[in-house]
Design a protein around this motif. Structure first.
Motif, short mmCIF file in Angstrom:
data_model
loop_
_atom_site.label_atom_id
_atom_site.label_comp_id
_atom_site.label_asym_id
_atom_site.label_seq_id
_atom_site.Cartn_x
_atom_site.Cartn_y
_atom_site.Cartn_z
N LYS A 260 -0.52 10.25 5.38
CA LYS A 260 -0.03 9.43 6.51
C LYS A 260 -0.82 8.12 6.59
N ALA A 261 -2.13 8.19 6.48
CA ALA A 261 -2.96 6.97 6.52
C ALA A 261 -2.61 6.05 5.36
N ALA A 262 -2.44 6.60 4.17
CA ALA A 262 -2.08 5.79 3.01
C ALA A 262 -0.70 5.16 3.19
N GLY A 263 0.25 5.92 3.72
CA GLY A 263 1.59 5.38 3.98
C GLY A 263 1.55 4.23 4.95
N ARG A 264 0.72 4.33 5.96
CA ARG A 264 0.60 3.25 6.94
C ARG A 264 -0.05 2.01 6.31
N ALA A 265 -0.99 2.22 5.39
CA ALA A 265 -1.61 1.09 4.69
C ALA A 265 -0.57 0.39 3.80
N ILE A 266 0.27 1.16 3.14
CA ILE A 266 1.33 0.59 2.31
C ILE A 266 2.32 -0.18 3.18
N ASP B 104 -0.37 12.71 -1.20
CA ASP B 104 0.87 13.05 -1.91
C ASP B 104 1.46 11.76 -2.47
N CYS B 105 1.05 11.40 -3.68
CA CYS B 105 1.48 10.13 -4.28
C CYS B 105 2.98 10.11 -4.55
N ASP B 106 3.57 11.25 -4.90
CA ASP B 106 5.01 11.30 -5.16
C ASP B 106 5.80 10.98 -3.89
N ALA B 107 5.38 11.50 -2.75
CA ALA B 107 6.07 11.23 -1.49
C ALA B 107 5.96 9.75 -1.13
N LEU B 108 4.80 9.16 -1.36
CA LEU B 108 4.62 7.74 -1.06
C LEU B 108 5.49 6.88 -1.97
N ALA B 109 5.57 7.23 -3.25
CA ALA B 109 6.40 6.47 -4.19
C ALA B 109 7.87 6.57 -3.79
N ALA B 110 8.31 7.75 -3.38
CA ALA B 110 9.71 7.96 -3.00
C ALA B 110 10.08 7.14 -1.77
N ALA B 111 9.10 6.80 -0.94
CA ALA B 111 9.37 6.04 0.28
C ALA B 111 9.45 4.53 0.05
N MET B 112 9.09 4.08 -1.14
CA MET B 112 9.14 2.64 -1.43
C MET B 112 10.59 2.20 -1.57
N PRO B 113 10.93 1.05 -1.00
CA PRO B 113 12.34 0.66 -0.94
C PRO B 113 12.93 0.09 -2.22
#
Length: 118
Positions: free
Chosen positions: A21-27, A64-73
């Motif tokens: 969650k913290a990494a996603g918010r940074a992205i 979870d790097c895969d989840a973060l990658a999947a969220a990229m537009p």
């Protein structure tokens, strides 16, 4: 591929100690700092870009790097987690706040017919 854009961001999870969650918010923070008008100006589709994301957190194995990658537009995306960021412990409660840093790099195929001028 040539790196054309780099953007940085910071994010946190105040109470859940969730590194993803913290990494996603940074992205998300990094993405809010940029726009890519260069792609349509060059006649490129967003699918032509390669996006490399690096997130720094105190416990990179918990991301979870895969989840973060999947969220990229857009683009072909890779996400990697490295040691960085920080955990901040509340001395009164022991609760840990997770702080993450992110760098988003956008790479494009070499372009001909134009060049940047100083």
């Amino acid at each position: 591929m040539r790196r054309m854009i780099i953007e940085m961001g910071m994010g946190n999870d105040l109470h859940g100690q969730d590194y993803t969650k913290a990494a996603g918010r940074a992205i998300e923070d990094a993405m809010r700092h940029s726009s890519l008008p260069i792609l349509p100006a060059l006649g490129l589709d967003h699918a032509a870009m390669e996006v490399r994301v690096t997130v720094g957190v105190a416990q990179p194995q918990a991301v979870d790097c895969d989840a973060l990658a999947a969220a990229m537009p857009r683009g072909t995306v890779t996400v990697r987690a490295v040691r960085g960021g920080m955990d901040v412990t509340n001395p009164d409660t022991g609760e840990v706040t997770v702080v993450a840093a992110a760098a988003i790099e956008v790479f494009l195929p070499p372009q001909g017919g134009w060049r940047l001028r100083a």
